[in-house]
Write a protein that holds these residues in place. Sequence first.
Motif, PDB file in Angstrom:
ATOM      1  N   LEU A 123     -23.997  -8.113  -8.627  1.00 12.87           N
ATOM      2  CA  LEU A 123     -23.511  -9.692  -9.834  1.00 12.87           C
ATOM      3  C   LEU A 123     -22.650  -8.700 -10.759  1.00 12.87           C
ATOM      4  CD1 LEU A 123     -23.011 -12.488 -10.673  1.00 12.87           C
ATOM      5  CD2 LEU A 123     -25.618 -12.097 -12.456  1.00 12.87           C
ATOM      6  N   THR A 124     -23.363  -7.900 -11.862  1.00 13.29           N
ATOM      7  CA  THR A 124     -22.391  -6.709 -13.154  1.00 13.29           C
ATOM      8  C   THR A 124     -21.150  -6.348 -12.256  1.00 13.29           C
ATOM      9  OG1 THR A 124     -24.247  -6.482 -14.383  1.00 13.29           O
ATOM     10  CG2 THR A 124     -22.625  -4.626 -14.614  1.00 13.29           C
ATOM     11  N   LEU A 125     -20.944  -5.797 -11.141  1.00 13.75           N
ATOM     12  CA  LEU A 125     -20.515  -5.261 -10.429  1.00 13.75           C
ATOM     13  C   LEU A 125     -18.818  -6.168 -10.265  1.00 13.75           C
ATOM     14  CD1 LEU A 125     -21.583  -2.367  -7.765  1.00 13.75           C
ATOM     15  CD2 LEU A 125     -20.262  -2.309 -10.288  1.00 13.75           C
ATOM     16  N   TRP A 126     -19.281  -7.414  -9.799  1.00 11.54           N
ATOM     17  CA  TRP A 126     -18.166  -8.676  -9.368  1.00 11.54           C
ATOM     18  C   TRP A 126     -17.555  -9.052 -10.134  1.00 11.54           C
ATOM     19  CZ3 TRP A 126     -18.429 -13.701 -11.308  1.00 11.54           C
ATOM     20  CH2 TRP A 126     -17.447 -14.053 -10.951  1.00 11.54           C
ATOM     21  N   ILE A 127     -18.608  -9.519 -11.865  1.00  9.41           N
ATOM     22  CA  ILE A 127     -17.895  -9.830 -12.480  1.00  9.41           C
ATOM     23  C   ILE A 127     -16.755  -8.677 -13.276  1.00  9.41           C
ATOM     24  CG2 ILE A 127     -18.135 -10.266 -15.266  1.00  9.41           C
ATOM     25  CD1 ILE A 127     -21.098 -11.463 -14.566  1.00  9.41           C
ATOM     26  N   LEU A 128     -17.201  -7.380 -13.334  1.00 12.13           N
ATOM     27  CA  LEU A 128     -16.134  -6.556 -13.470  1.00 12.13           C
ATOM     28  C   LEU A 128     -15.510  -6.192 -12.546  1.00 12.13           C
ATOM     29  CD1 LEU A 128     -16.019  -3.505 -14.991  1.00 12.13           C
ATOM     30  CD2 LEU A 128     -17.264  -2.427 -13.044  1.00 12.13           C
ATOM     31  N   SER A 129     -14.828  -7.135 -11.109  1.00 11.95           N
ATOM     32  CA  SER A 129     -13.971  -6.892 -10.809  1.00 11.95           C
ATOM     33  C   SER A 129     -12.938  -7.694 -10.986  1.00 11.95           C
ATOM     34  CB  SER A 129     -14.214  -7.044  -9.317  1.00 11.95           C
ATOM     35  OG  SER A 129     -14.663  -8.262  -8.847  1.00 11.95           O
ATOM     36  N   LEU A 130     -13.898  -8.860 -11.468  1.00  7.51           N
ATOM     37  CA  LEU A 130     -13.334  -9.874 -12.414  1.00  7.51           C
ATOM     38  C   LEU A 130     -12.054  -9.354 -13.558  1.00  7.51           C
ATOM     39  CD1 LEU A 130     -12.466 -12.679 -12.392  1.00  7.51           C
ATOM     40  CD2 LEU A 130     -14.398 -13.167 -14.531  1.00  7.51           C
ATOM     41  N   PHE A 131     -12.730  -8.188 -14.417  1.00  7.42           N
ATOM     42  CA  PHE A 131     -12.469  -8.346 -15.218  1.00  7.42           C
ATOM     43  C   PHE A 131     -11.352  -7.209 -15.060  1.00  7.42           C
ATOM     44  CE2 PHE A 131     -11.990  -4.200 -18.127  1.00  7.42           C
ATOM     45  CZ  PHE A 131     -12.028  -4.808 -19.732  1.00  7.42           C
ATOM     46  N   PHE A 132     -11.037  -6.250 -13.825  1.00 12.26           N
ATOM     47  CA  PHE A 132      -9.762  -5.567 -13.822  1.00 12.26           C
ATOM     48  C   PHE A 132      -9.106  -6.429 -13.156  1.00 12.26           C
ATOM     49  CE2 PHE A 132     -13.699  -2.101 -14.029  1.00 12.26           C
ATOM     50  CZ  PHE A 132     -12.346  -1.009 -14.649  1.00 12.26           C
ATOM     51  N   THR A 133      -9.219  -7.596 -12.040  1.00 11.54           N
ATOM     52  CA  THR A 133      -7.948  -8.523 -11.451  1.00 11.54           C
ATOM     53  C   THR A 133      -7.549  -8.655 -13.181  1.00 11.54           C
ATOM     54  OG1 THR A 133      -9.409  -8.821  -9.820  1.00 11.54           O
ATOM     55  CG2 THR A 133      -7.768 -10.056 -10.125  1.00 11.54           C
ATOM     56  N   SER A 165      -4.797  -0.863 -10.826  1.00  9.59           N
ATOM     57  CA  SER A 165      -5.689  -2.234 -11.396  1.00  9.59           C
ATOM     58  C   SER A 165      -6.520  -3.398 -10.474  1.00  9.59           C
ATOM     59  CB  SER A 165      -5.026  -3.021 -12.546  1.00  9.59           C
ATOM     60  OG  SER A 165      -4.884  -1.891 -13.348  1.00  9.59           O
ATOM     61  N   PHE A 166      -5.570  -3.168  -9.462  1.00  8.85           N
ATOM     62  CA  PHE A 166      -5.721  -4.268  -7.843  1.00  8.85           C
ATOM     63  C   PHE A 166      -6.194  -3.601  -7.183  1.00  8.85           C
ATOM     64  CE2 PHE A 166      -2.293  -6.606  -8.843  1.00  8.85           C
ATOM     65  CZ  PHE A 166      -3.103  -8.419  -8.703  1.00  8.85           C
ATOM     66  N   ILE A 167      -6.204  -1.988  -7.232  1.00 10.09           N
ATOM     67  CA  ILE A 167      -7.778  -1.002  -6.739  1.00 10.09           C
ATOM     68  C   ILE A 167      -9.009  -0.864  -7.400  1.00 10.09           C
ATOM     69  CG2 ILE A 167      -7.734   1.080  -5.130  1.00 10.09           C
ATOM     70  CD1 ILE A 167      -4.792   2.000  -5.909  1.00 10.09           C
ATOM     71  N   THR A 168      -8.963  -0.995  -8.173  1.00 11.68           N
ATOM     72  CA  THR A 168     -10.501  -0.873  -9.045  1.00 11.68           C
ATOM     73  C   THR A 168     -11.143  -2.010  -8.714  1.00 11.68           C
ATOM     74  OG1 THR A 168      -9.071   0.461 -10.441  1.00 11.68           O
ATOM     75  CG2 THR A 168     -11.809  -0.613 -10.910  1.00 11.68           C
ATOM     76  N   PRO A 169     -10.714  -3.074  -8.852  1.00  9.37           N
ATOM     77  CA  PRO A 169     -11.835  -4.105  -8.433  1.00  9.37           C
ATOM     78  C   PRO A 169     -11.848  -4.206  -7.090  1.00  9.37           C
ATOM     79  CG  PRO A 169      -9.847  -5.183  -9.330  1.00  9.37           C
ATOM     80  CD  PRO A 169      -9.442  -3.890  -9.676  1.00  9.37           C
ATOM     81  N   ALA A 170     -11.184  -3.880  -6.142  1.00  8.13           N
ATOM     82  CA  ALA A 170     -11.569  -3.808  -4.592  1.00  8.13           C
ATOM     83  C   ALA A 170     -13.064  -2.473  -4.460  1.00  8.13           C
ATOM     84  CB  ALA A 170     -10.699  -3.332  -4.064  1.00  8.13           C
TER      85      ALA A 170
END
Length: 199
Positions: free
Chosen positions: A167-177, A192-197
Amino acid sequence: EVSELLNFVAYPLLIHPAPKKLQAGFGHFLSRKHPLIFSLLIITFLSLVAYTPLIPFMGFYGDDFFFDYVGHFYGVSGLIKSLVIDRPLNGYLLAFLYTFLGDNVFFWHVFMFLIRLLGGYTLFFSLQKIWPKRLFTVTSISLLFLIYPGFLQQTSPLGYSIWITNLTLWILSLFFTLMALRQKNKFNQELSFITPAAS
């Protein structure tokens, strides 16, 4: 389910702001030199009060016993195999965590708290990018996310820490998006698009 919960919490806070007296008191503190730091201190303090007092007295519960047994007698390869049927990636994540935390009950509970707190911080900064002028709302939503008693497996860190980590990684991907959408430099935007992926 997570997005529905956030919508349920966020919508009334956005449509119906906090009472003026509460806003005045809260705004008085937040108008100081470092309002973001003050909000983060509030989030940290209430999370500590909610989760940490009983950590020294807690043990393993529920699925913890199974995964600890597997990890203790069959090692990380056993943990990977135990989840290969339905949650193969979770098996690798659990094996990675077990390598560092082992059978130590205290370490697992501390990790469970820290990864949940990190998720709250990440959500706070994500929402701050969406609503930069709604610090009270952002802080309130982050607190509800952290201490809302809807997740009843907080006391089973070995069995369910992988869920909070995901869940934390999912929110982190939202942040980087969100960061990627605001980048003007093309290279930074692609990065920044690669990081959430990856998250």
